[in-house]
Design an enzyme around this catalytic site. Structure first.
Site, PDB file in Angstrom:
ATOM      1  N   ALA A 105       0.848  -1.192   0.000  1.00 34.50           N
ATOM      2  CA  ALA A 105       0.000   0.000   0.000  1.00 34.50           C
ATOM      3  C   ALA A 105       0.883   1.241   0.000  1.00 34.50           C
ATOM      4  CB  ALA A 105      -0.920   0.007   1.220  1.00 34.50           C
ATOM      5  N   PHE A 106       0.336   2.372  -0.462  1.00 35.94           N
ATOM      6  CA  PHE A 106       1.160   3.575  -0.637  1.00 35.94           C
ATOM      7  C   PHE A 106       1.734   4.073   0.675  1.00 35.94           C
ATOM      8  CE2 PHE A 106      -0.823   7.407   1.057  1.00 35.94           C
ATOM      9  CZ  PHE A 106      -2.078   6.945   1.413  1.00 35.94           C
ATOM     10  N   LYS A 107       1.125   3.728   1.801  1.00 39.38           N
ATOM     11  CA  LYS A 107       1.610   4.228   3.090  1.00 39.38           C
ATOM     12  C   LYS A 107       3.039   3.765   3.381  1.00 39.38           C
ATOM     13  CE  LYS A 107      -2.824   5.010   5.362  1.00 39.38           C
ATOM     14  NZ  LYS A 107      -3.783   4.422   4.395  1.00 39.38           N
ATOM     15  N   ASP A 108       3.493   2.726   2.686  1.00 40.85           N
ATOM     16  CA  ASP A 108       4.871   2.276   2.852  1.00 40.85           C
ATOM     17  C   ASP A 108       5.869   3.405   2.603  1.00 40.85           C
ATOM     18  OD1 ASP A 108       4.498  -0.415   3.561  1.00 40.85           O
ATOM     19  OD2 ASP A 108       4.240  -1.018   1.473  1.00 40.85           O
ATOM     20  N   ALA A 111       5.871   5.882   5.623  1.00 37.69           N
ATOM     21  CA  ALA A 111       6.264   5.203   6.865  1.00 37.69           C
ATOM     22  C   ALA A 111       7.754   4.865   6.840  1.00 37.69           C
ATOM     23  CB  ALA A 111       5.438   3.938   7.058  1.00 37.69           C
TER      24      ALA A 111
END
Ligand SMILES: *Cc1c(COP(=O)(O)O)cnc(C)c1O
Length: 435
Positions: A105-108, A111
């Protein structure tokens, strides 16, 4: 560079302080004092550049004054150890696949960048142990836990509501071990969030421990999300020459992702306009229509990472446009889709274009189908891999889909978690015993 609060009731702070604090003392969100505009030459040469090269240039604009160049380059290179390809789906419609990182997911991106920047600042301070607390309803916990995995000097505590996250999400943060501890709270997501908030307000805890949060309002998570807008444009240049009238459609929940895109435009990226694609949680769309922002409780949908009733980054959008409703409407439009419409988009796009969308990306893609004007080229941000929402996607397209190796590895891991009651004392006691 200094970072000011969107509430403007406190003095600006350094990057280090903005990253460590997360939220400003007046409860506002931090914004960079300078948004540098790149010269046209940067955009002309961009298609020859790699994701990492482009990202480094953008990262320097925000972080270059505070992080030594060699170190910043290392942080960028380590963060982006996966590709973000732009894929053609249909005439004039492209998908930016943001799901090739460790948790798909793009949150990688945010983060992983934040983990490394925090470790860098912590090392300068003599490397006290940093304790990152994160409450999650699913996706954030996995991105943060995997982003901080094995980062020296940092321990992560993921609080999640027992029985209320999907098995695949739970496995992504309970199977890691090492510096990641999963706390299974016998309550709701709100209870988890309350525990984290109470911990930050507890005087004794904050005297004895170095506590910080890793939620999406942190500038170290928010700003790196602008990198891939530039890279999407660069890839489009490679595919079609000089693209005119580029439109980004962004599946939005807390609006961090789209706001990072608006920052990119402010830095000169030649984008005509943005579409904020929502599920039924559409307070932003209502704001665009009426000029009045009215938060309301979220409703559950099949695009659950966008089930947000009071998007935290709305404050940043207002700030970026000086509070002008007209100025916002000139660059951003909105749409909202029901679960039924999301299912139909997944089904039709798979049948007609042989392209598999996840429920979030489906909102973004449908917005291009419905809203693209003649002459415009649309890029939809595909924010998660469809296999993360296996049952929903399979039932919509009527076929079994293959699960990437990375997800299968998580599924084979053994869940390790510590049960935690909802009362604050048990949590506080637990944290005090961690040192
Ligand atoms: C978090 C998330 C979103 C929403 O992103 P925001 O930056 O909060 O607007 C969209 N899709 C997926 C898959 C997500 O995990």
């Amino acid at each position: 560079m200094q970072f000011y609060s969107t509430n403007r009731k406190t003095s600006p702070v350094s990057l280090r302080e903005a990253v460590v604090r997360g939220l400003a003392a007046d409860r506002g969100l931090f914004m960079p004092e300078v948004i540098r505009r790149f010269p046209p030459a940067f955009y002309q040469n961009m298609k020859e550049m790699t994701l990492r090269e482009i990202s480094f240039v953008v990262a320097e604009a925000f972080f270059g004054e505070d992080v030594e160049a060699g170190k910043l380059k290392e942080i960028v290179d380590e963060t982006l150890n996966f590709d973000i390809p732009l894929v053609k789906v249909a005439d004039n419609r492209y998908s930016l696949e943001l799901f090739h990182g460790p948790t798909l997911a793009f949150k990688d991106v945010g983060a992983r960048f934040m983990a490394r920047l925090l470790a860098y600042f912590n090392k300068q301070e003599g490397e006290r142990q940093v304790n990152v607390l994160v409450a999650t309803s699913g996706d954030t916990g996995s991105a943060v836990a995997n982003g901080f995995l094995d980062v020296p000097g940092v321990k992560v505590f993921v609080l999640y509501p027992q029985g209320k996250v999907s098995e695949i999400q739970e496995k992504q943060f309970t199977t890691l071990g090492r510096n990641i501890t999963a706390l299974e709270v016998s309550g709701t997501f709100d209870d988890c969030q309350a525990l984290v908030k109470n911990a930050f307000m507890d005087k004794e805890l904050n005297e004895k421990l170095y506590l910080t949060s890793a939620n999406s309002i942190n500038v170290a998570r928010f700003l790196p999300q602008s990198f891939y807008y530039f890279y999407a444009y660069a890839q489009l240049c490679g595919l079609v020459g000089k693209p005119e009238e580029v439109v980004f459609s962004v599946p939005s929940g807390n609006f961090g992702n789209i706001t990072a895109g608006l920052m990119a435009k402010r830095m000169g990226l030649p984008v005509k306009r943005f579409i904020a694609a929502n599920n039924r949680n559409d307070v932003f769309l209502q704001y665009l229509r009426t000029g009045v922002y009215t938060p309301r409780p979220s409703v559950a949908t099949i695009a659950n990472a966008m089930d947000v009733g009071d998007p935290s980054n709305f404050a940043r959008i207002l700030d970026l446009y000086g509070g002008s409703h007209d100025a916002i409407c000139a660059e951003v439009s909105g749409v909202s889709y029901t679960d039924e419409q999301i299912r139909r988009t997944m089904s039709e796009t798979f049948r007609n274009e042989r392209y598999l969308l996840d429920p979030h990306g489906a909102c973004g893609y449908q917005a291009l189908v419905d809203g693209l004007q003649p002459g415009e080229t649309g890029i939809c941000l595909e924010t998660a891999h469809p296999a993360k929402f296996l049952e929903t996607v399979e039932s919509a397209v009527g076929e079994t889909i293959s699960v990437p190796e990375k997800l299968q590895v998580f599924m084979q891991g053994e869940k390790q978690s510590i049960l935690m009651p909802v009362g604050f004392n048990a949590f506080k006691h637990f944290l005090l015993n961690q040192q």
